[in-house]
Motif scaffolding. Structure first.
Motif, PDB file in Angstrom:
ATOM      1  N   UNK A  16      29.010  54.682  51.040  1.00 58.67           N
ATOM      2  CA  UNK A  16      30.229  55.263  50.461  1.00 58.67           C
ATOM      3  C   UNK A  16      30.139  56.768  50.319  1.00 58.67           C
ATOM      4  N   UNK A  17      31.268  57.422  50.564  1.00 60.31           N
ATOM      5  CA  UNK A  17      31.373  58.867  50.372  1.00 60.31           C
ATOM      6  C   UNK A  17      32.811  59.173  49.977  1.00 60.31           C
ATOM      7  N   UNK A  18      32.992  59.926  48.913  1.00 57.40           N
ATOM      8  CA  UNK A  18      34.346  60.289  48.461  1.00 57.40           C
ATOM      9  C   UNK A  18      35.291  59.103  48.338  1.00 57.40           C
ATOM     10  N   UNK A  19      34.803  58.022  47.769  1.00 57.54           N
ATOM     11  CA  UNK A  19      35.665  56.872  47.526  1.00 57.54           C
ATOM     12  C   UNK A  19      35.860  55.947  48.707  1.00 57.54           C
ATOM     13  N   UNK A  20      35.386  56.383  49.863  1.00 62.04           N
ATOM     14  CA  UNK A  20      35.600  55.559  51.063  1.00 62.04           C
ATOM     15  C   UNK A  20      34.296  54.939  51.555  1.00 62.04           C
ATOM     16  N   UNK A  51      28.898  60.012  42.284  1.00 65.33           N
ATOM     17  CA  UNK A  51      30.308  60.387  42.371  1.00 65.33           C
ATOM     18  C   UNK A  51      31.027  59.792  43.568  1.00 65.33           C
ATOM     19  N   UNK A  52      30.317  59.014  44.369  1.00 64.15           N
ATOM     20  CA  UNK A  52      30.920  58.460  45.595  1.00 64.15           C
ATOM     21  C   UNK A  52      31.957  57.376  45.300  1.00 64.15           C
ATOM     22  N   UNK A  53      31.872  56.782  44.107  1.00 59.86           N
ATOM     23  CA  UNK A  53      32.840  55.741  43.765  1.00 59.86           C
ATOM     24  C   UNK A  53      32.225  54.353  43.676  1.00 59.86           C
ATOM     25  N   UNK A  54      30.892  54.280  43.719  1.00 62.24           N
ATOM     26  CA  UNK A  54      30.205  52.986  43.728  1.00 62.24           C
ATOM     27  C   UNK A  54      30.453  52.193  42.455  1.00 62.24           C
ATOM     28  N   UNK A  55      30.258  52.847  41.305  1.00 63.80           N
ATOM     29  CA  UNK A  55      30.430  52.120  40.040  1.00 63.80           C
ATOM     30  C   UNK A  55      31.877  51.675  39.874  1.00 63.80           C
ATOM     31  N   UNK A  56      32.806  52.537  40.236  1.00 66.48           N
ATOM     32  CA  UNK A  56      34.221  52.164  40.118  1.00 66.48           C
ATOM     33  C   UNK A  56      34.512  50.952  40.990  1.00 66.48           C
ATOM     34  N   UNK A  57      33.981  50.956  42.198  1.00 68.67           N
ATOM     35  CA  UNK A  57      34.215  49.825  43.098  1.00 68.67           C
ATOM     36  C   UNK A  57      33.685  48.527  42.497  1.00 68.67           C
TER      37      UNK A  57
END
Ligand SMILES: Nc1ncnc2c1ncn2[C@@H]1O[C@H](COP(=O)(O)OP(=O)(O)O)[C@@H](O)[C@H]1O
Ligand SMILES: [Mg+2]
Length: 359
Positions: free
Chosen positions: A231-235, A41-47
């Motif tokens: 990465x944590x919470x999208x950042x 959920x940290x945003x890795x795949x989205x990035x």
């Protein structure tokens, strides 16, 4: 090779907005094996999906060496080819960009009804190559991933590691300069993980392939990455050389990752279980090793010099990129003054000392 600047991507679902990627800037150099680590959920795949525009960033820019810069703003994407002028991103440019970036996934995404040959040949269709050329290329790729004997097998007849080899061959079919790997070893057992990581490392060296490797496992980063972003919470909360980040983690989350893979993560449990280790009036400290100093040799000297007991409760040491990484959890017993002096002495000798608790 890839320069990401101030990238944002959010999702609106059921009236709430998830900021999946928030203000991420990264600089990935040609030939890097660059790890991106974080919990689910940290945003890795989205990035990573933003990098090849499977996901369109809300804003920010991505420069890919030899291709140009893509800039996104308010849902639109623009492209500035190297040496050219900015224009709306065309389908053709998008295709060119994606050709240059292979991608592999946790669940392989193979075509189950197609043979290994057909799976690997798939991206070569419509590439203007003759059947003979396609066959030659597939054989070459099968050799590269050491799977020639499985050429006529179906995915269901392969082990997880073999399936990932097929996926890697397919991802490399068009000679991309970049490989994006999203949790590629997360569904594999430890042996298969090891062999896939070795293969990726070989490909990185042989083909000078730049690899962006997403994982929630620290061990994977340690095994093959030179640089890492956490990465944590999208950042991105921390980034740099793997050794530097892991030997002196700055963010809490990085520390948690480091501890979880080093055995020192047991310290909290230890403290809970042995609340009485401190009842005798000791000080619990953590010594962190780094390149310049391995703390162990100082332990006996400190105990002699200051008349304190240094009880090692936990220790962990491994080599990362050829340098020692790890630490000791030590219970220091003695008078308060002696303990203070002992700790000050350790600090003066380049050991990172952290007081966990005073009894
Ligand atoms: N297509 C989507 N629609 C809505 N929310 C999404 C979508 N993709 C990802 N998210 C949300 O974005 C956040 C980051 O997800 P993801 O990039 O998959 O993280 P990771 O790969 O680190 O586990 C999560 O909260 C996830 O639920
Ligand atoms: Mg993911």
């Amino acid at each position: 090779m890839i320069e990401i600047k101030e990238l944002y991507k959010s999702f609106d679902t059921a009236g709430t907005t998830v900021h999946a990627v928030e203000n991420v800037s990264l600089d990935i150099e040609a030939g890097d094996v660059y790890g991106i680590v974080g919990y689910s959920g940290a945003g890795k795949s989205t990035l990573v999906r933003c990098i090849n525009l499977l996901e369109r960033p809300d804003s920010g820019s991505i420069r890919v060496e030899g291709f140009g810069t893509i800039r996104c703003a308010r849902g639109s994407a623009f492209c500035t080819p190297e040496g050219g002028a900015e224009q709306p991103l065309s389908e053709k440019q998008l295709k060119t960009l994606r050709r240059d970036m292979g991608m592999i996934f946790q669940h392989f995404n193979l075509l189950d009804r197609s043979t290994v040959f057909d799976n690997i040949a798939y991206p070569l269709k419509h590439s203007g190559r003759s059947r003979a050329e396609i066959k030659a290329r597939v054989l070459e790729l099968l050799d590269l991933v050491e799977l020639r004997d499985k050429i006529n097998a179906y995915p269901s007849q392969l082990s997880g590691g073999q399936k990932q080899r097929v996926a890697i061959a397919r991802a490399l079919a068009n000679n991309p300069r970049i490989l994006l790997s999203d949790e590629a070893t997360s569904a594999l057992d430890p042996d298969a993980t090891e062999s896939i990581l070795r293969l990726l490392q070989d490909l990185n060296r042989k083909l000078n392939l730049t690899i962006v490797l997403i994982t929630h496992e620290m061990a994977v980063v340690k095994a093959i990455c030179g640089k890492v972003a956490v990465m944590e919470n999208g950042r991105v909360v921390e980034q740099g050389n793997v050794y530097d980040v892991f030997s002196e983690p700055q963010a809490n989350i990085t520390r948690k990752f480091v501890d979880s893979s080093s055995g020192l993560g047991r310290i909290n449990k230890l403290i809970d279980q042995h609340a009485n280790v401190l009842s005798g009036g000791g000080t619990l400290i953590r010594l962190t090793y780094n390149k310049d100093c391995v703390g162990e040799s100082l332990i006996s000297e400190v105990s002699r010099r200051f008349g304190v007991n240094m009880n090692i409760l936990l220790g962990s040491l491994e080599l990362l990129q050829g340098s020692p990484l790890g630490g000791l959890i030590v219970l220091v017993e003695g008078s308060m003054d002696a303990r203070r002096e002992a700790i000050a002495f350790l600090c003066e000798h380049n050991v990172i000392v952290e007081v966990i608790e005073h009894g």
